[in-house]
Enzyme design. Structure first.
Site, PDB file in Angstrom:
ATOM      1  N   LYS A 209      -7.931   6.783  -1.659  1.00 50.74           N
ATOM      2  CA  LYS A 209      -8.830   7.043  -2.804  1.00 50.74           C
ATOM      3  C   LYS A 209      -9.198   5.954  -4.033  1.00 50.74           C
ATOM      4  CE  LYS A 209      -9.359  11.739  -1.119  1.00 50.74           C
ATOM      5  NZ  LYS A 209      -9.016  13.367  -1.488  1.00 50.74           N
TER       6      LYS A 209
ATOM      7  N   ALA B   8      -5.626  11.522  -5.790  1.00 46.84           N
ATOM      8  CA  ALA B   8      -5.021  12.468  -6.150  1.00 46.84           C
ATOM      9  C   ALA B   8      -5.239  12.972  -4.177  1.00 46.84           C
ATOM     10  CB  ALA B   8      -4.213  13.717  -6.384  1.00 46.84           C
ATOM     11  N   ASP B   9      -4.196  13.029  -3.465  1.00 44.27           N
ATOM     12  CA  ASP B   9      -4.991  14.164  -2.261  1.00 44.27           C
ATOM     13  C   ASP B   9      -3.864  15.344  -2.085  1.00 44.27           C
ATOM     14  OD1 ASP B   9      -7.124  14.467  -0.050  1.00 44.27           O
ATOM     15  OD2 ASP B   9      -4.660  14.477   0.837  1.00 44.27           O
ATOM     16  N   THR B  10      -4.287  16.389  -1.495  1.00 44.36           N
ATOM     17  CA  THR B  10      -3.119  17.692  -1.460  1.00 44.36           C
ATOM     18  C   THR B  10      -3.692  18.135  -0.254  1.00 44.36           C
ATOM     19  OG1 THR B  10      -3.246  18.297  -3.597  1.00 44.36           O
ATOM     20  CG2 THR B  10      -2.567  19.949  -2.568  1.00 44.36           C
TER      21      THR B  10
END
Length: 208
Positions: free
Chosen positions: A56, A78-80
């Site tokens: 991203k 960010a990625d969760t």
């Protein structure tokens, strides 16, 4: 003469925007980066979170290369990922997704991983991975149905939003709460500050 710093958030998540604002940081631009979030074969949840946050950030960087105003910006992505063991739960988009996720999480522990990635104006790439352990109470079917009817689950990793009604499901949480919401604030601010971003410059005005 001070250099005007700019921050681009490579995410359209209202929760991530609100969390940064909570820390007194207002992104100069929100630039959602559309990447394929399909896990690779046998990919570990923590590896997926790190890979997607990097993808991203790099996609946002590519998008900004033609824009002189934002070429020297800090880019935060960010990625969760929510996982039970090595099983990665989806971002719930259908009622069946939500019911399946909540049924799997009922009465057991799961982990929430967030990968955060920062690209500095000088082109340095920095990453962190944050892990939080969460245990849910046992959820009777009527409670799952009531939560599904609320619609809060839609688009949420693991089919729930801890900052909403699902906060009442949590028996125990070990680690960063803001990580479970969608952006680990301590680690994000520390990452920005460590690379020279003046994360606290607006605090004097934020409470006036």
């Amino acid at each position: 003469m001070s250099i005007l710093q700019k921050l681009v958030l490579a995410s359209g998540s209202p929760r991530r925007i609100e969390l940064l604002q909570q820390a007194g940081i207002e992104p100069d631009r929100v630039l959602p980066a559309d990447v394929d979030e399909t896990p690779l074969r046998a990919e570990h949840p923590r590896s997926l979170a790190k890979r997607l946050s990097k993808d991203k950030a790099e996609k946002a960087l590519d998008s900004l290369k033609s824009e002189d105003d934002y070429a020297p910006a800090f880019i935060l992505a960010a990625d969760t990922v929510v996982a039970v063991g090595r099983r990665i739960l989806p971002k719930a988009e259908t009622i069946d997704d939500a019911i399946n996720c909540l049924g799997l999480l009922s009465g057991r522990s799961h982990r929430v991983y967030s990968g955060i990635c920062l690209i500095t104006p000088g082109g340095k790439l920095r990453q962190r991975l944050v892990e939080t352990r969460v245990r849910f109470k046992r959820l009777p079917r009527e409670e799952i149905d009531a939560y599904v009817a609320s619609g809060e689950w839609r688009g949420k990793a693991g089919g729930y939003a801890v900052q909403g009604l699902a906060g009442s499901f949590v028996v125990k949480l070990v680690g960063s709460y803001t990580n479970v919401v969608g952006l680990p604030l301590y680690e994000s601010v520390a990452l920005l500050s460590g690379e020279g971003f003046k994360a606290h410059q607006n605090w004097h005005a934020s409470r006036s």
